[in-house]
Design a protein around this motif. Structure first.
Motif, PDB file in Angstrom:
ATOM      1  N   ASP A 143      -2.122   6.806  11.498  1.00 19.22           N
ATOM      2  CA  ASP A 143      -1.821   8.014  10.724  1.00 19.22           C
ATOM      3  C   ASP A 143      -0.440   8.505  11.150  1.00 19.22           C
ATOM      4  N   LEU A 144       0.553   8.347  10.280  1.00 15.82           N
ATOM      5  CA  LEU A 144       1.917   8.705  10.642  1.00 15.82           C
ATOM      6  C   LEU A 144       2.103  10.210  10.817  1.00 15.82           C
ATOM      7  N   GLU A 145       1.151  11.010  10.347  1.00 21.01           N
ATOM      8  CA  GLU A 145       1.263  12.454  10.534  1.00 21.01           C
ATOM      9  C   GLU A 145       0.802  12.886  11.920  1.00 21.01           C
ATOM     10  N   ILE A 196       7.703   1.599  12.738  1.00 24.99           N
ATOM     11  CA  ILE A 196       8.175   2.968  12.944  1.00 24.99           C
ATOM     12  C   ILE A 196       9.521   2.945  13.668  1.00 24.99           C
ATOM     13  N   GLN A 197      10.210   4.072  13.602  1.00 19.49           N
ATOM     14  CA  GLN A 197      11.446   4.212  14.350  1.00 19.49           C
ATOM     15  C   GLN A 197      11.125   4.426  15.825  1.00 19.49           C
ATOM     16  N   PRO A 198      11.868   3.821  16.734  1.00 21.44           N
ATOM     17  CA  PRO A 198      11.610   4.034  18.166  1.00 21.44           C
ATOM     18  C   PRO A 198      11.679   5.519  18.497  1.00 21.44           C
ATOM     19  N   PRO A 199      10.626   6.081  19.084  1.00 20.61           N
ATOM     20  CA  PRO A 199      10.603   7.528  19.329  1.00 20.61           C
ATOM     21  C   PRO A 199      11.381   7.961  20.561  1.00 20.61           C
ATOM     22  N   TRP A 200      11.866   7.007  21.375  1.00 15.70           N
ATOM     23  CA  TRP A 200      12.631   7.416  22.544  1.00 15.70           C
ATOM     24  C   TRP A 200      14.028   7.880  22.130  1.00 15.70           C
ATOM     25  N   GLU A 201      14.672   8.595  22.990  1.00 17.61           N
ATOM     26  CA  GLU A 201      15.908   9.321  22.670  1.00 17.61           C
ATOM     27  C   GLU A 201      16.974   8.412  22.069  1.00 17.61           C
ATOM     28  N   GLY A 202      17.534   8.813  20.971  1.00 19.05           N
ATOM     29  CA  GLY A 202      18.625   8.088  20.340  1.00 19.05           C
ATOM     30  C   GLY A 202      18.182   6.943  19.468  1.00 19.05           C
ATOM     31  N   LEU A 252       4.295   6.924  23.209  1.00 19.21           N
ATOM     32  CA  LEU A 252       5.242   5.815  23.352  1.00 19.21           C
ATOM     33  C   LEU A 252       6.511   6.273  24.065  1.00 19.21           C
ATOM     34  N   LYS A 253       6.981   7.466  23.717  1.00 20.74           N
ATOM     35  CA  LYS A 253       8.190   7.977  24.354  1.00 20.74           C
ATOM     36  C   LYS A 253       7.966   8.190  25.844  1.00 20.74           C
ATOM     37  N   ARG A 254       6.816   8.750  26.210  1.00 13.21           N
ATOM     38  CA  ARG A 254       6.511   8.967  27.627  1.00 13.21           C
ATOM     39  C   ARG A 254       6.420   7.643  28.380  1.00 13.21           C
TER      40      ARG A 254
END
Length: 711
Positions: free
Chosen positions: A628-630, A665-671, A638-640
């Motif tokens: 669920d993308l929402e 999906i787009q990588p959720p980490w910074e940048g 994933l970022k953590r």
């Protein structure tokens, strides 16, 4: 191993070696050593010289011939082995070892159908003295039946091999692999046992003779004997059931279907009658008389490279599974409509997904044959138009070579329920899960209830609702549907469909502490009230569930055993939580999967498990949340993991990188910049897989981490 002079002489005289063939012991000992050292040709030469040196009528000739045949079999010289055994049988026609070897050589050289007489003789006369050879014979027959897709016969002969084996470990492994093969219907992945039947006094002698034939593995002869008795007592369901089992075990599935039908007709217990009818339907699905034809057409190719170049431009031809065969230039697939454009994949509907209608194999030329294309197509209705499509797309590089032949028939009900669509590799993971869930919902709500079934005489399930005369067949048809779903690893709960179609739930199977659970089939285990089992019984059923991977049984057992923590080690408890996550995913039940993930992670955290074990649970949660993308928590996890956990587990970044690429999906980490563990930055890091090592700069072996979806 030294030959024991006080063992029974292998020549079959009934005397001990010391008092029979003692004069050739020294020679035979040398030959035995050659055989153990794999010096087969030297052993055969020595046997030939020894045989020529024996006087006419010497009993040792049988020992020599038997050894010679065994070594010839090991050396794959079938015709010579068969000749050696035949010549020895002329001197001693009832020798158990020779009979067993004759059956083995005959099956290998001439096939099972031409060898049934000698096979039955060997099974009846050699089982006591030559258990291991009979075990080898049974294993050979199991292989024959498996190749012929006669799965009940294959499994029963594996069971016979296990019963006769001196070293049962390899056969146990084969049976475990068979029972864990989810591509086979679960109705055939367990033992079935003959029923103890009360017969009239005048039939008891015939019944005992039939039972003895069955016990030694002569299933075709036993079936004939049981059927003769059943015809004299035609309302005795047990006799028809025993007949049906023996027919199925002998590979006579049409006969078994008829006999199981009689067993269902005469059975007074509804659940037992349903079981017989279900086996009938499943056997018919294995080898249908009518259905979707699988056709094969061969083409000649002028230039493989030009052909593949032209086909790349066709919207109806897509890449297939790669092959390890060296002479295969390509494996492709034929679809019934163009793919959805990549920018529309995320929102496409089930009706938009192309269906796979054929497999294309492009074969390179070799010294014996020119380049060819092989098309296997499902259904002939539009075959001519599809052949035209292929040839037109080939732009003159393809020519028809011979007529189309029908190579198999697929039951309509399996074809229509089979996962035969083509989903583009670029389809985002959340869209794929949505489509799969919607597809199964549509199948269960619309497709199957309105599908004409041969078991219902061409009627649909909805057309037979309320028809008492069809209740047995309809109930069995739902069982068959469950088996088909399980084969496709979809966890199907039949209760709502039973309610909709007004068929009864199976009656719970009541057992006592003295019940031997190993005698229950998988279908019967499903009817147990798991919460009422003793700890010992639950542990036994747990082992069966782990081996067979049957969704409905596994779920009941796993949830129950978590309430009895004393039965599991800590590692096993963690594994059970992991299995329950997988089962929830096969139901596409996102919320339940997240609940089991939370419980499993809490359990491992409380027992101070390693950081990589906890990271595994986090990866599972992130993957499920990405359905669920929402749900923002998936990217947050994933970022953590990227920013914090990968500091201690550097190779984790490769896993995360692969995950975001797979899910689309787009990588959720910074940048949004993906950095490799070494800081070089690319998208080409090696993906960790189970069993692989993840190295670091120190050269020390790293721990391993599962990618969600591979556990």
């Amino acid at each position: 191993m030294a030959i024991d002079p006080y063992a029974l002489c292998p020549c079959g005289s009934g005397k001990k070696i010391k008092f029979c063939c003692n004069d050739i012991v020294e020679d035979m000992q040398k030959i035995l050593s050659m055989r153990q050292n794999n010096q087969l040709h030297m052993a055969l030469q020595s046997l030939s010289r020894l045989r020529k040196s024996l006087k006419a009528g010497h009993p040792g000739e049988v020992w020599v011939r038997t050894t010679e045949a065994t070594i010839l079999l090991e050396d794959n010289q079938l015709d010579l082995a068969k000749t050696a055994v035949a010549e020895a049988l002329e001197s001693l026609p009832d020798n158990p070892q020779l009979l067993a070897l004759s059956a083995i050589t005959s099956v290998l050289a001439d096939g099972y159908q031409a060898s049934q007489d000698i096979v039955n003789r060997a099974l009846q006369q050699s089982a006591v003295e030559q258990r291991n050879l009979i075990a080898n014979l049974a294993s050979l027959l199991a292989q024959h039946f498996m190749e012929a897709n006669k799965v009940m016969a294959a499994r029963q002969h594996l069971t016979l091999s296990l019963r006769m084996s001196v070293d049962p470990a390899p056969v146990v492994e084969q049976l475990s692999a068979f029972d864990g093969n989810q591509s086979l219907p679960f109705w055939f992945r367990s033992d079935y046992f003959m029923k103890s039947v009360d017969v009239a006094e005048e039939l008891k002698e015939e019944y005992q003779a039939a039972a003895e034939l069955e016990s030694c593995g002569c299933y075709q002869l036993a079936a004939t004997a049981f059927e003769a008795i059943a015809n004299k007592d035609p309302e005795n369901s047990g006799l028809w059931y025993n007949t049906a089992l023996c027919l199925a075990w002998s590979g006579d599935e049409p006969g078994a279907i008829e006999a199981f039908g009689e067993a269902a007709r005469t059975e007074t217990n509804f659940d037992d009658a349903v079981a017989c009818e279900t086996i009938c339907q499943m056997l018919e699905l294995l080898d249908p008389e009518e259905g979707i034809e699988v056709s094969r057409t061969l083409f000649r190719v002028k230039s493989v490279s030009k052909l593949l170049t032209h086909w790349q431009e066709s919207p109806y031809i897509v890449p297939g599974e790669s092959s390890q065969e060296e002479n295969y230039a390509a494996k492709l697939q034929l679809i019934d409509r163009p793919q959805v454009p990549q920018d529309e994949l995320e929102n496409m509907s089930v009706q938009d997904v192309p269906n796979l209608i054929g497999d294309i194999t492009v074969i390179d030329a070799d010294t014996d044959s020119p380049a060819q294309v092989l098309l296997e197509y499902y259904g002939k209705a539009k075959l001519d138009s599809q052949i035209s499509l292929l040839t037109e797309a080939a732009q003159g590089e393809l020519e028809l070579d011979g007529k189309t032949e029908i190579v198999a028939t697929m039951p309509t009900e399996i074809h229509d329920l089979h996962h035969n669509w083509y989903v583009a590799p670029a389809t985002p993971l959340h869209a794929l899960h949505r489509l799969s869930r919607e597809r199964w919902e549509r199948i269960l709500a619309e497709v199957w209830p309105n599908l004409p079934l041969s078991a219902l005489d061409g009627k649909t399930p909805l057309e037979t609702v309320g028809d008492d005369e069809s209740k047995l067949e309809l109930t069995a048809a739902i069982n068959s549907l469950e088996a088909i779903c399980d084969q496709q690893e979809y966890f199907f709960d039949p209760q709502p469909l039973r309610e909709r179609l007004q068929v009864p739930e199976p009656t719970p199977l009541v057992i006592g502490e003295e019940t031997v659970l190993s005698t229950l089939t998988l279908a019967e285990l499903r009817r147990l009230t798991i919460s009422e089992l003793t700890d010992t019984q639950l542990t036994h059923v747990l082992r069966r569930a782990i081996v067979t991977k049957l969704c409905s049984l596994s779920y009941k057992v796993f949830t129950e055993i978590l309430t009895r923590p004393d039965l599991l080690s800590e590692a096993d408890t963690s594994a059970v939580y992991s299995e329950l996550v997988g089962l929830a995913r096969t139901k596409f039940n996102r919320e339940e999967a997240l609940e089991w993930i939370e419980k499993g992670r809490d359990f491992d955290r409380n027992r101070n498990e390693s950081i990589e074990t906890l990271a595994m649970w986090d990866l599972r949660e992130a993957t499920v949340r990405l359905w669920d993308l929402e749900d923002s928590r998936g990217p947050q996890i994933l970022k953590r993991l990227w920013e914090e956990t990968s500091v201690k587990l550097p190779y984790l970044k490769n896993v995360l990188q692969t995950l975001v690429e797979t899910t689309g999906i787009q990588p959720p980490w910074e940048g949004g910049i993906i950095q490799s563990p070494d800081g070089s930055g690319t998208a080409g890091g090696e993906v960790w897989t189970p069993g692989a090592q993840s190295g670091d700069q120190s050269g020390e072996e790293k721990s391993k981490l599962w990618i969600p979806g591979q556990d």
